[in-house]
Design a protein around this motif. Structure first.
Motif, mmCIF file in Angstrom:
data_model
loop_
_atom_site.group_PDB
_atom_site.id
_atom_site.type_symbol
_atom_site.label_atom_id
_atom_site.label_comp_id
_atom_site.label_asym_id
_atom_site.label_seq_id
_atom_site.Cartn_x
_atom_site.Cartn_y
_atom_site.Cartn_z
ATOM 1 N N SER A 269 -60.804 59.992 -96.353
ATOM 2 C CA SER A 269 -61.753 61.199 -96.135
ATOM 3 C C SER A 269 -62.911 60.743 -94.961
ATOM 4 C CB SER A 269 -62.599 61.480 -97.416
ATOM 5 O OG SER A 269 -61.628 62.081 -98.381
ATOM 6 N N ASP A 272 -61.034 60.678 -91.704
ATOM 7 C CA ASP A 272 -60.753 62.272 -91.345
ATOM 8 C C ASP A 272 -61.865 63.016 -90.728
ATOM 9 O OD1 ASP A 272 -59.092 64.341 -91.296
ATOM 10 O OD2 ASP A 272 -59.347 64.910 -93.397
ATOM 11 N N ARG A 273 -62.928 62.830 -91.346
ATOM 12 C CA ARG A 273 -64.283 63.460 -90.908
ATOM 13 C C ARG A 273 -64.668 62.948 -89.495
ATOM 14 N NH1 ARG A 273 -65.782 62.831 -96.487
ATOM 15 N NH2 ARG A 273 -67.181 61.306 -96.106
ATOM 16 N N SER A 275 -62.902 61.813 -87.295
ATOM 17 C CA SER A 275 -62.040 62.152 -86.171
ATOM 18 C C SER A 275 -62.012 63.657 -85.920
ATOM 19 C CB SER A 275 -60.162 61.666 -86.624
ATOM 20 O OG SER A 275 -59.975 62.407 -87.726
ATOM 21 N N ILE A 276 -62.974 64.234 -86.571
ATOM 22 C CA ILE A 276 -63.164 65.533 -85.927
ATOM 23 C C ILE A 276 -63.596 65.773 -84.946
ATOM 24 C CG2 ILE A 276 -64.368 67.746 -86.508
ATOM 25 C CD1 ILE A 276 -64.384 67.027 -89.512
ATOM 26 N N LEU A 277 -64.489 64.996 -84.176
ATOM 27 C CA LEU A 277 -65.198 65.100 -83.017
ATOM 28 C C LEU A 277 -64.543 64.387 -81.849
ATOM 29 C CD1 LEU A 277 -68.833 64.758 -83.593
ATOM 30 C CD2 LEU A 277 -67.326 66.668 -83.998
ATOM 31 N N LYS A 281 -56.078 64.847 -80.383
ATOM 32 C CA LYS A 281 -55.814 64.479 -81.861
ATOM 33 C C LYS A 281 -54.744 63.406 -81.915
ATOM 34 C CE LYS A 281 -58.573 67.183 -83.993
ATOM 35 N NZ LYS A 281 -59.605 66.351 -84.997
ATOM 36 N N ASN A 284 -56.848 59.984 -81.397
ATOM 37 C CA ASN A 284 -58.086 59.921 -82.079
ATOM 38 C C ASN A 284 -58.680 58.692 -82.563
ATOM 39 O OD1 ASN A 284 -56.246 60.086 -83.853
ATOM 40 N ND2 ASN A 284 -57.047 61.728 -84.915
#
Length: 373
Positions: A269, A272-273, A275-277, A281, A284
């Motif tokens: 998690s 995952d968070r 890699s949002i920015l 993709k 990343n």
């Protein structure tokens, strides 16, 4: 050929074999499904020359056979017709050799068939000493390794999973040069002959999609250029990839700078968070840094912004590390572990990252770091 068959039973068989149909195949007849009707039941066959799938439906209570025979029906159309018909039973009849009538009480479809003589001669043969295992074993192996294989056809051997069998040990490796997935399985029986083969990863993934009974017995019949899986009432044949698979054992280090133990779900998690920015993709890149028992995950994009996540972990010693990697690769590696405790071993900032389940060394994941300077 003339029969009456339960819709659900026929649809199940068609769904299984249709995975071998390719719409891009240069041989038009291979877009069809071959129906072979005998007194004991119905055999469905589909092939795209890369894989062949065959399933047998026993007569029992699911069909009434009037006239035996063989015909090839366009796969896409017969599948759509059977799927959308609302009736419990469907009638299929061949008229004038190549005309197919599919009908129920209120529906009627007329299709053009293809003569069985045009279908390639597909030889599904069995070996004398197949490799036997529970079907769930193969399913787990494919799930835990296939994602690490390459999609780049310029190195065909890396698009497959390497199966090595020695005695009662099955070792499976998959790599795309940036990561490695290794699974070791203890078989119930000792295999007399040693094997070292490469099976296309995408073919194995397709096979696992039609494996519904995890308790069923699975037999692997291995030949020089092909492998046949015998499972339940399904035969699944795949070509093998020619070439020598790279020796991946020397990628796994023996000594480590430091080990971190944490929960899979929390680390997944956090990455995952973080890699949002990231702007790309597929690449990343995130950075992991330890400070005492704290683990920080950061990512930074000039166009978008930056993010930092923190979590508490267990460490094997007082050493610290700062290392960058592709978030997608690390997340896919973490997702392959069945238990929620994972041990991550670090050798150095430009050395491979090794992941193992705590108290289980049968599954190993390796992710190569990325230089960010």
């Amino acid at each position: 050929m003339k029969l009456r068959i339960k819709k659900d039973v026929l649809l199940d068989g068609l769904n299984k074999v249709s995975k071998a149909i390719s719409t891009k195949n240069l041989v038009p007849v291979l877009a069809g499904i071959k129906f072979d009707l005998e007194e004991k039941g119905l055999t469905l066959t589909a092939s795209d020359n890369d894989i062949t799938i065959q399933t047998f439906i026993e007569k029992q209570d699911v069909m009434e056979i009037d006239t035996c025979g063989s015909i090839i029906i366009q796969g896409k159309y017969v599948l759509d017709i059977v799927r959308k018909l609302p009736d419990e039973f469907i009638n299929i009849e061949v008229i004038d050799d190549l005309k197919i009538l599919i009908h129920t009480e209120n529906s009627e479809f007329n299709l053009n068939g293809i003569n069985k003589s045009e279908y390639p001669n597909i030889h599904l043969e069995f070996s004398k000493n197949p490799v036997v295992m529970p079907s769930r074993t193969l399913r787990n192996v494919v799930y835990q390794t296939s994602f690490a294989s390459s999609n780049d056809e310029s190195r065909p051997v890396l698009t497959g999973i390497n199966f090595k069998i020695m005695g009662n040990i099955l070792e499976c490796n998959s790599t795309d040069s940036y990561r490695l997935a290794r699974k070791i399985v203890n078989l119930d029986t000792v295999i007399e002959e040693n094997y070292n083969l490469v099976i296309p990863s995408k073919n194995l993934v397709e096979f696992t999609k039609i494996m519904t009974d995890e308790e069923a017995c699975l037999k692997m019949h291995i030949f020089n250029n092909k492998i046949l899986f015998e499972y339940d009432n399904i035969l699944f044949q795949s070509r093998l990839i020619n070439g020598t698979y790279p020796n991946t054992s020397n990628l796994l280090p023996d000594e480590f700078l430091m080990k971190v133990t944490t929960t899979v779900s929390e680390l997944y998690s956090v990455i995952d968070r973080a890699s949002i920015l990231t702007s790309d993709k597929e690449k990343n890149i995130v950075t992991l840094e330890t400070d005492g028992n704290k683990l920080m995950i950061r990512s930074n994009s000039i166009e978008i912004g930056r993010v930092e996540e923190k979590m508490i972990v267990e460490k094997s010693n007082d050493e610290n590390i700062k290392i960058s990697f592709v978030a997608k690769y690390m997340m896919e590696a973490l997702k392959s572990f069945p238990s929620d405790k994972v041990e991550i071993s670090f050798v150095g900032e430009i050395k491979p990252i090794i992941l193992n389940a705590v108290e289980d060394d049968t599954l190993t994941q390796l992710v190569l770091p990325i230089r960010t300077y």
